[in-house]
Design a protein around this motif. Sequence first.
Motif, short mmCIF file in Angstrom:
data_model
loop_
_atom_site.label_atom_id
_atom_site.label_comp_id
_atom_site.label_asym_id
_atom_site.label_seq_id
_atom_site.Cartn_x
_atom_site.Cartn_y
_atom_site.Cartn_z
N VAL A 1 0.85 -1.20 0.00
CA VAL A 1 0.00 0.00 0.00
C VAL A 1 0.89 1.25 0.00
O VAL A 1 0.68 2.18 -0.78
N ASP A 2 1.91 1.25 0.86
CA ASP A 2 2.79 2.43 0.96
C ASP A 2 3.47 2.72 -0.38
O ASP A 2 3.68 3.88 -0.74
N GLN A 3 3.81 1.68 -1.09
CA GLN A 3 4.50 1.88 -2.37
C GLN A 3 3.53 2.29 -3.48
O GLN A 3 3.86 3.08 -4.37
N THR A 4 2.31 1.73 -3.44
CA THR A 4 1.41 1.86 -4.59
C THR A 4 0.59 3.15 -4.58
O THR A 4 0.28 3.68 -5.65
N VAL A 5 0.24 3.64 -3.39
CA VAL A 5 -0.62 4.84 -3.34
C VAL A 5 0.04 6.03 -4.06
O VAL A 5 -0.61 6.67 -4.91
N HIS B 1 -11.18 5.41 3.48
CA HIS B 1 -10.44 5.54 4.75
C HIS B 1 -8.93 5.64 4.54
O HIS B 1 -8.17 5.70 5.51
N LEU B 2 -8.50 5.63 3.29
CA LEU B 2 -7.05 5.69 3.01
C LEU B 2 -6.51 7.04 3.44
O LEU B 2 -7.03 8.09 3.04
N LYS B 3 -5.46 7.00 4.29
CA LYS B 3 -4.96 8.27 4.83
C LYS B 3 -3.52 8.08 5.29
O LYS B 3 -3.20 7.06 5.90
N TRP B 4 -2.67 9.04 4.97
CA TRP B 4 -1.28 8.97 5.46
C TRP B 4 -1.28 9.21 6.97
O TRP B 4 -1.95 10.11 7.46
N ASN B 5 -0.55 8.37 7.69
CA ASN B 5 -0.51 8.49 9.15
C ASN B 5 0.90 8.97 9.54
O ASN B 5 1.87 8.20 9.44
N GLU B 6 0.99 10.23 9.95
CA GLU B 6 2.30 10.83 10.29
C GLU B 6 2.99 10.04 11.40
O GLU B 6 4.20 9.87 11.39
N GLU B 7 2.19 9.58 12.37
CA GLU B 7 2.76 8.92 13.54
C GLU B 7 3.44 7.60 13.18
O GLU B 7 4.54 7.32 13.62
N HIS C 1 3.11 5.34 7.84
CA HIS C 1 2.49 4.44 6.85
C HIS C 1 1.10 4.95 6.52
O HIS C 1 0.54 5.76 7.26
N TYR C 2 0.53 4.40 5.42
CA TYR C 2 -0.87 4.70 5.12
C TYR C 2 -1.77 3.85 5.99
O TYR C 2 -1.51 2.65 6.19
N ASP C 3 -2.86 4.43 6.50
CA ASP C 3 -3.95 3.65 7.08
C ASP C 3 -4.85 3.27 5.91
O ASP C 3 -5.06 4.11 5.02
N PHE C 4 -5.36 2.08 5.90
CA PHE C 4 -6.21 1.67 4.78
C PHE C 4 -7.25 0.65 5.23
O PHE C 4 -7.13 0.06 6.31
N SER C 5 -8.29 0.45 4.40
CA SER C 5 -9.36 -0.50 4.75
C SER C 5 -8.94 -1.91 4.39
O SER C 5 -8.33 -2.13 3.33
#
Length: 325
Positions: A240-244, A258-264, A267-271
């Motif tokens: 996911v991190d590579q493809t988005v 729900h796809l969203k970059w998570n600064e903390e 990584h991306y959060d995803f469904s």
Amino acid sequence: MYAQMIKSEASQEDPEQLEAFQARIDAGMKIEPKDWMPEGYRKTLIRQIGQHAHSEIVGQLPEGNWITRAPTLERKAILLAKVQDEAGHGLYLYCAAETLGVTRDDLTRDLLSGKMKYSSIFNYPTLTWADMGAVGWLVDGAAIMNQVPLQRTSYGPYARAMVRICKEESFHQRQGYDIMMKMANGTPAQRKMAQDALNRFWYPSLMMFGPSDKDSVHSAQSMAWKIKMNTNDELRQKFVDQTVPQAEYLGLTVPDEHLKWNEETGHYDFSEPDWSEFYDVLKGSGPCNTERLEARNKAWDDGRWVREGLLAHAAKKRAAKVAAE
Ligand code: BYC
């Protein structure tokens, strides 16, 4: 049940031998065909390498379907070469499995009867030319993510087969992305086809990595034996991190609200994919399961005369050699 069988087999094996075997694995040494190995290790490899080989062979079908309809001569030649590469991958993998004491015929029989699995992804249809882009970009992209670490797997013949396979998969992924770039930057109708292909292939591609870690039956033992180098969820996240960003570059939208970059986490959060759909496909109820198995059974039946001819020719040559001695 499988995990229990492996445990009960291990309980009948010499603990000292088992310990020495694990120490070799832990030290990063390769296991070769003539080395002693636990029965569970051998069976797990046959299952995984066999399923992998079957995936390469069945994986030719959704793309082979488009060879005659590729839009240009160049695209046709590229797609043909890719599909031929997949056949080659299947053959290296069957050879690697044969070093473990099964024959290619045994494995083929188990594929054709539906006893052995192949990757869930190949039970989805390829409806438009943009699907050739999505398959190369996403499906081969997921395959590379899974297979690059397998170059370091503990079983020598499997690790070595992976080296060449990964080189070819990189070319496959690039050719898919190249199709997507053309479609995404083409006419509004082509752009729509590209988005539609991404919409249909996104979640099935995420499923390729297998169930969530909490539901993965084999991961713990396979990772201890270094048959698997990462968990299913680790590789899915990397994919996911590579493809988005690649989708963003194409100007396409990943179908996940729900796809969203998570600064903390960085990584991306995803469904998660719909796991009930995944298990349905595994049970044989995917959109193309029946069609894929029918195609492989037909190919096996149609090729019978070739196999018989080759065997008859070999027998004749052997007899002539004996007569001449
Ligand atoms: N599809 O305990 P788990 C290609 C099964 S070819 C179907 O996590 P494991 C390409 C799993 O077998 C890509 N079944 O299993 C070709 C197990 O059932 P069994 C193929 C799946 O083995 C042509 C059960 O679910 N790549 O890229 O530790 C054109 C529980 O799962 C799937 C490989 O085969 C699935 N997606 O991990 C283009 C790579 N996922 O066997 C491209 C090598 C899980 O107990 N294989 N299952 O009945 C692996 O790395 C691992 O086998 C997996 C699954 C990560 C796939």
